[in-house]
Design a protein around this motif. Structure first.
Motif, PDB file in Angstrom:
ATOM      1  N   PRO A  86       0.122  -1.327  -2.246  1.00 32.11           N
ATOM      2  CA  PRO A  86      -1.032  -2.225  -2.123  1.00 32.11           C
ATOM      3  C   PRO A  86      -2.332  -1.565  -2.568  1.00 32.11           C
ATOM      4  O   PRO A  86      -2.406  -0.348  -2.781  1.00 32.11           O
ATOM      5  CB  PRO A  86      -1.056  -2.559  -0.634  1.00 32.11           C
ATOM      6  N   ARG A  87      -3.348  -2.394  -2.694  1.00 28.07           N
ATOM      7  CA  ARG A  87      -4.659  -1.887  -3.096  1.00 28.07           C
ATOM      8  C   ARG A  87      -5.164  -0.846  -2.114  1.00 28.07           C
ATOM      9  O   ARG A  87      -5.819   0.129  -2.504  1.00 28.07           O
ATOM     10  CB  ARG A  87      -5.639  -3.062  -3.184  1.00 28.07           C
ATOM     11  N   LEU A 134       1.581  -4.687  -4.992  1.00 29.97           N
ATOM     12  CA  LEU A 134       1.083  -5.314  -6.210  1.00 29.97           C
ATOM     13  C   LEU A 134       2.170  -5.304  -7.275  1.00 29.97           C
ATOM     14  O   LEU A 134       2.920  -4.326  -7.407  1.00 29.97           O
ATOM     15  CB  LEU A 134      -0.148  -4.557  -6.721  1.00 29.97           C
ATOM     16  N   MET A 135       2.254  -6.387  -8.040  1.00 35.79           N
ATOM     17  CA  MET A 135       3.227  -6.470  -9.128  1.00 35.79           C
ATOM     18  C   MET A 135       2.539  -7.001 -10.378  1.00 35.79           C
ATOM     19  O   MET A 135       1.689  -7.890 -10.308  1.00 35.79           O
ATOM     20  CB  MET A 135       4.408  -7.366  -8.758  1.00 35.79           C
ATOM     21  N   PRO A 147      -0.894 -10.331 -13.442  1.00 34.92           N
ATOM     22  CA  PRO A 147      -0.372 -10.194 -12.076  1.00 34.92           C
ATOM     23  C   PRO A 147       0.792 -11.143 -11.842  1.00 34.92           C
ATOM     24  O   PRO A 147       0.856 -12.233 -12.410  1.00 34.92           O
ATOM     25  CB  PRO A 147      -1.566 -10.571 -11.193  1.00 34.92           C
ATOM     26  N   VAL A 148       1.701 -10.720 -10.985  1.00 32.03           N
ATOM     27  CA  VAL A 148       2.825 -11.547 -10.564  1.00 32.03           C
ATOM     28  C   VAL A 148       2.680 -11.796  -9.077  1.00 32.03           C
ATOM     29  O   VAL A 148       2.488 -10.847  -8.302  1.00 32.03           O
ATOM     30  CB  VAL A 148       4.171 -10.855 -10.844  1.00 32.03           C
ATOM     31  N   VAL A 152      -6.283  -7.199 -13.081  1.00 28.55           N
ATOM     32  CA  VAL A 152      -5.425  -6.018 -13.022  1.00 28.55           C
ATOM     33  C   VAL A 152      -6.170  -4.896 -12.314  1.00 28.55           C
ATOM     34  O   VAL A 152      -7.175  -4.386 -12.806  1.00 28.55           O
ATOM     35  CB  VAL A 152      -5.000  -5.567 -14.431  1.00 28.55           C
ATOM     36  N   ILE A 153      -5.673  -4.516 -11.145  1.00 27.48           N
ATOM     37  CA  ILE A 153      -6.248  -3.403 -10.399  1.00 27.48           C
ATOM     38  C   ILE A 153      -5.120  -2.443 -10.041  1.00 27.48           C
ATOM     39  O   ILE A 153      -3.955  -2.825  -9.960  1.00 27.48           O
ATOM     40  CB  ILE A 153      -6.953  -3.869  -9.111  1.00 27.48           C
TER      41      ILE A 153
END
Length: 351
Positions: free
Chosen positions: A63-64, A46-47, A38-39, A11-12
């Motif tokens: 996004p990251r 990210l999801m 995460p999905v 998780v980020i």
């Protein structure tokens, strides 16, 4: 509650206390968020799926390494999901959205109801794996789902302003050549895709007359579809950030651009569905669209070539970001390989 159930190692970009406070203010349950995981989805946003107060949620954020347009794209997706609520278009139900980046610090986000479905890019249910008939009908169901978009009047659901349909086709080639040129600012040489100018010239010379505008998904392919686990039905079209008002035949061209050739056991995305075999052929997809839709398919090859051209340039952006350390090298190589395959398809179509 253990730390693992609350927050996993992958998780980020997710400040859980901040999300909880925001959900409190939005009236979305109470207590701690748990079972965060995460999905899988696209290559950018990210999801995460989690639970709160016994209810499941899916959170989607940028996004990251957010891009300048990331927040606007997510806001657009929220607008589309709200508007689709009372239509026949299969989609995830929007539960709430935060349209400012302050809560997470670097991205807006929204919450959706989890979809009970299978992404046939990465998995098949036991029923789907065992039945060639179900797999064949899954391809036809994809076309049926696509046609639900064209049945919607964007003005009637408040989406008439999300695109510029006038001159839509005329803008496409220049728009995506400019996108490709913009990659040079990140050190891209621009010579990695053979035949770009040849395809661009063909598209300009063979452009069909403008058609009646309609609602477009903008990224319509197998990876953005969820199927019922026990049947061939499409239960949700996901990832609406590229939705616009334009020419819906480009969505059909987009689908065909990455679909498996007749008899092939792989497609341009390496999907599990294609790998299992027995899927509908491109000609069968086209016939399904022709039988149920209202649009002429006289110039369909042009839309297929445009889809290869546009999608190839979009995917090349991930390759460019990987060169700049903003995506993994493995992902960058994979996307560049797909770009080359798309342009090979485009060249075959114009011969």
């Amino acid at each position: 509650m253990t730390g693992t159930s609350r927050r996993g190692p992958d998780v980020i970009g997710l400040d859980l206390p901040a999300v909880e406070r925001w959900m409190d203010s939005a009236g979305l349950g109470s207590g701690p968020v748990s079972h965060v995981r995460p999905v899988g989805g696209g290559t950018q946003n990210l999801m995460y799926r989690f639970e709160r107060d016994g209810i499941g949620y899916v959170l989607r954020r940028g996004p990251r390494h957010p891009r300048p347009e990331s927040d606007d794209a997510l806001r657009r997706e929220m607008t589309v999901l709200r508007a689709l609520g009372d239509t026949g278009v299969p989609h995830p139900r929007l539960l709430g959205g935060c349209e400012t980046p302050e809560v997470l610090g670097d991205s807006v986000f929204f919450l959706m109801e989890p979809v009970d479905g299978i992404n046939a890019m990465v998995a098949l249910s036991p029923d789907q794996q065992a039945s060639a008939d179900i797999r064949h009908r899954m391809g036809l169901s994809v076309v049926d789902a696509l046609l639900t978009l064209d049945a919607v009047d964007p003005d009637e659901i408040g989406l008439g302003g999300i695109g510029r349909p006038d001159g839509f086709l005329e803008r496409q080639v220049r728009r995506w050549l400019d996108q490709l040129d913009s990659y040079r600012r990140m050190g891209y040489s621009g010579n990695e895709i053979p035949g770009v100018d040849t395809i661009a010239e063909w598209l300009d010379c063979h452009r069909p007359p403008a058609a009646d505008p309609g609602l477009m998904h903008g990224d319509f392919h197998l990876g953005n579809l969820m199927f019922a686990p026990d049947s061939s039905k499409v239960v949700a079209i996901v990832d609406w950030e590229m939705c616009t008002i334009g020419d819906p035949l480009l969505d059909l061209g987009w689908l065909l651009a990455v679909w498996a050739d007749a008899g092939a056991r792989t497609d341009l995305m390496g999907s599990r569905l294609a790998g299992a075999g027995g899927i509908a052929t491109p000609d069968e997809l086209i016939a399904r669209y022709a039988a149920s839709g209202t649009r002429s398919l006289e110039h369909l090859d042009w839309y297929r070539v445009l889809a290869c051209f546009k999608l190839g340039i979009v995917l090349e952006g991930t390759y460019v970001r990987s060169l700049a350390g903003m995506a993994t090298p493995e992902l960058g190589v994979e996307m560049h390989t797909r770009t080359l395959q798309l342009f090979e398809r485009a060249h075959r179509l114009i011969r």
